[in-house]
Design an enzyme around this catalytic site. Structure first.
Site, PDB file in Angstrom:
ATOM      1  N   GLY A  88       0.795  -1.224   0.000  1.00 36.23           N
ATOM      2  CA  GLY A  88       0.000   0.000   0.000  1.00 36.23           C
ATOM      3  C   GLY A  88       0.818   1.261   0.000  1.00 36.23           C
ATOM      4  O   GLY A  88       0.322   2.326  -0.370  1.00 36.23           O
ATOM      5  N   LYS A 108       9.869   2.406   0.028  1.00 38.81           N
ATOM      6  CA  LYS A 108       8.740   2.529   0.946  1.00 38.81           C
ATOM      7  C   LYS A 108       8.399   4.003   1.171  1.00 38.81           C
ATOM      8  O   LYS A 108       9.278   4.822   1.435  1.00 38.81           O
ATOM      9  CB  LYS A 108       9.075   1.871   2.284  1.00 38.81           C
ATOM     10  N   ASP A 120      -2.670   7.493   1.905  1.00 35.94           N
ATOM     11  CA  ASP A 120      -1.874   8.301   0.983  1.00 35.94           C
ATOM     12  C   ASP A 120      -0.627   7.590   0.477  1.00 35.94           C
ATOM     13  O   ASP A 120       0.099   8.117  -0.359  1.00 35.94           O
ATOM     14  CB  ASP A 120      -1.479   9.636   1.639  1.00 35.94           C
ATOM     15  N   ARG A 171      14.452  -0.108   0.649  1.00 33.69           N
ATOM     16  CA  ARG A 171      14.669  -1.379   1.341  1.00 33.69           C
ATOM     17  C   ARG A 171      15.260  -2.400   0.363  1.00 33.69           C
ATOM     18  O   ARG A 171      14.885  -2.449  -0.804  1.00 33.69           O
ATOM     19  CB  ARG A 171      13.360  -1.906   1.923  1.00 33.69           C
ATOM     20  N   ARG A 178       5.905 -12.846   1.099  1.00 35.80           N
ATOM     21  CA  ARG A 178       5.443 -13.054   2.474  1.00 35.80           C
ATOM     22  C   ARG A 178       4.562 -14.298   2.566  1.00 35.80           C
ATOM     23  O   ARG A 178       4.101 -14.816   1.547  1.00 35.80           O
ATOM     24  CB  ARG A 178       4.623 -11.836   2.922  1.00 35.80           C
ATOM     25  N   ASP A 247       1.059 -11.423   7.094  1.00 35.37           N
ATOM     26  CA  ASP A 247       1.585 -10.667   5.947  1.00 35.37           C
ATOM     27  C   ASP A 247       2.893  -9.964   6.279  1.00 35.37           C
ATOM     28  O   ASP A 247       3.534  -9.413   5.379  1.00 35.37           O
ATOM     29  CB  ASP A 247       0.551  -9.639   5.461  1.00 35.37           C
ATOM     30  N   ASN A 248       3.290  -9.990   7.551  1.00 35.42           N
ATOM     31  CA  ASN A 248       4.576  -9.415   7.949  1.00 35.42           C
ATOM     32  C   ASN A 248       5.629 -10.488   8.199  1.00 35.42           C
ATOM     33  O   ASN A 248       6.658 -10.219   8.819  1.00 35.42           O
ATOM     34  CB  ASN A 248       4.419  -8.557   9.211  1.00 35.42           C
TER      35      ASN A 248
END
Length: 478
Positions: A88, A108, A120, A171, A178, A247-248
């Site tokens: 996102g 990121k 945003d 990154r 994931r 998801d992490n």
């Protein structure tokens, strides 16, 4: 495009097809400026360490050959399945190959994507500093992690609880796939896509699994082992992730997505570092259980490719023995126990119980333990509330040390017990200075955390006792 720098970008992940990502473009920011640049990592990537154009690390320009995408995934968030998440506020720019090592680049805070869910797509300076510094800290500690190549600030306004400014972190990792990357296709019933992703991960990152009789079982087993090792490292060093949603969780066993993390100050096994975690799901002591829980989510997602539940259960069952054995080994090293004895597990538990009872600082206790024999633990004893409890533990520990050769033990203990960690109040000091335009403390912390086990007299102030009332609350907001 800018052709002034050498990296050649390719896009292996794109070969999976449009079902796995969305094409995106970074949204420019106003007045990008350097906050910090990771020169050691740049060298590993074959990049020059000077004369770099900040626009190439802010999304205002792209390197030649970069074609950004946002990855699709889903995941279990605080135990509840969310059917579509995805990048996102991050964009994968492509991968580079240097000295046989392929690395993915991900920016990121680059703006909106189709997976932004109304946000945003930005990251703010404070959270970006925390992620940048913690990925450097984990690298210095030898804990598997994504890394941060650059930190760029801007004057672009971002609104959270108040007006802040946007920042961007570049990154770097071998992969950003994931657990949730598999879950999304399982829950959609898209077995072809699920198989394609598993085959891709095996080919790119687990080639030995392709030679196994059951490649997808072998993949699950490999991820189980890497996850067990990762969580053991977290527990040994006193690191709280804060948001261990599926998801992490990295398919490569890397520390992924630094949000409301924290290193323990006072040892409290039930410590919660995320003030949004009202029920303590992701408390420090729960992390090993959540690691197992998330692996079950991954295993469920892989079932259409395996269709052998007993085999899957067997692969998952290996997690606890692997985690326990690795953590035991790490804790023995921290205690200076290099000649194994049958009752070492009891001593480890007694040590942690004594620490919790006396509210001792986790990292400082283990660092000072290397000098135990020279002063019978006097420097630690002075910090204790219950001297009787400490003396009882110290007697047992002193007897145990009689079985250990002492000629190299102090050196070996100092090599595994860091003197410098990224405490929340240190990160907060750097953030507050950076928000005033002074990035020197970011640089100071970065340099110190490169060698957390070494005595660094120039950074002695970074090892000072945290002052009372300096606790910093951290949330998922970024």
């Amino acid at each position: 495009m800018n052709n002034s720098l050498p990296p050649h970008f390719t896009h292996p992940f794109r070969h999976l097809g449009a079902s796995f990502f969305a094409d995106v473009m970074p949204e420019p920011v106003l007045h990008p400026h350097w906050v910090h640049f990771n020169a050691p990592l740049a060298a590993q990537l074959g990049l020059p360490s000077t004369a770099l154009d900040v626009n190439l690390f802010s999304g205002n320009q792209l390197f030649e050959g970069q074609h950004p995408l946002a990855m699709l995934y889903a995941g279990h968030q605080f135990g509840h399945y969310t059917p579509q998440l995805g990048d996102g506020r991050a964009m994968q720019l492509g991968s580079t190959l240097h000295n046989g090592e392929r690395m993915e680049w991900q920016l990121k805070g680059a703006g909106r994507t189709p997976f932004s869910r109304g946000s945003d797509g930005r990251a703010v300076l404070r959270s970006s500093i925390r992620e940048y510094l913690c990925s450097a800290a984990m690298t210095g500690l030898g804990i598997p992690t994504t890394q941060a190549l650059s930190l760029v600030g801007s004057t672009t306004a971002v609104y959270r609880e108040q007006r802040e400014t946007a920042a961007l972190v570049m990154r770097i990792a071998p992969s950003f796939v994931r657990f949730g990357s598999f879950e999304v296709f399982f829950y959609r019933g898209q077995t072809d896509e699920l198989k394609a992703l598993a085959d891709f991960v095996i080919a790119e990152h687990y080639p030995l699994c392709a030679e196994a009789e059951q490649p997808y079982v072998a993949l699950l087993s490999a991820v189980v082992e890497r996850t067990a090792v990762l969580v053991a490292h977290w527990q040994a060093v006193g690191f709280c992730h804060g948001v261990l949603n599926s998801d992490n969780m990295s398919i490569l066993g890397l520390t992924l997505d630094y949000g409301p993390f924290g290193f323990l100050d006072t040892y409290n096994p039930s410590h919660i570092c995320n003030h949004s975690d009202h029920e303590g799901r992701y408390s420090f002591e729960n992390q090993p259980f959540i690691g197992s829980w998330n692996l079950h989510c991954l295993a469920q997602a892989l079932l259409p490719l395996i269709d052998d539940i007993p085999t899957v259960k067997s692969a998952l069952a290996a997690y606890w023995p692997q985690f326990t054995a690795h953590l035991h080994g790490l804790m023995c090293e921290k205690l200076g126990l290099f000649e194994p004895q049958h009752n070492d597990a009891d001593l480890i538990q007694d040590t942690l119980a004594m620490m919790a009872h006396n509210h001792l600082d986790y990292s400082r206790f283990f660092r000072r333990l290397a000098d135990f024999e020279s002063n019978q633990g006097a420097t630690i004893r002075n910090d204790c509330l219950d001297l009787t409890a400490f003396d009882a533990w110290a007697s047992k520990y002193a007897v145990r040390l009689l079985s250990e050769p002492n000629n190299t033990r102090t050196v070996r203990m100092n090599a595994v017990n860091p003197k410098y960690i990224l405490r929340n109040h240190l990160a907060q000091d750097a953030i507050e200075q950076a928000e005033r335009g002074d990035f020197s403390e970011v640089s100071t912390l970065f340099e110190c955390l490169q060698q957390p086990f070494q005595e660094q007299t120039q950074y002695e102030r970074l090892n000072a006792e945290p002052e009372e009332g300096m606790a910093v609350e951290v949330s998922c907001s970024s």
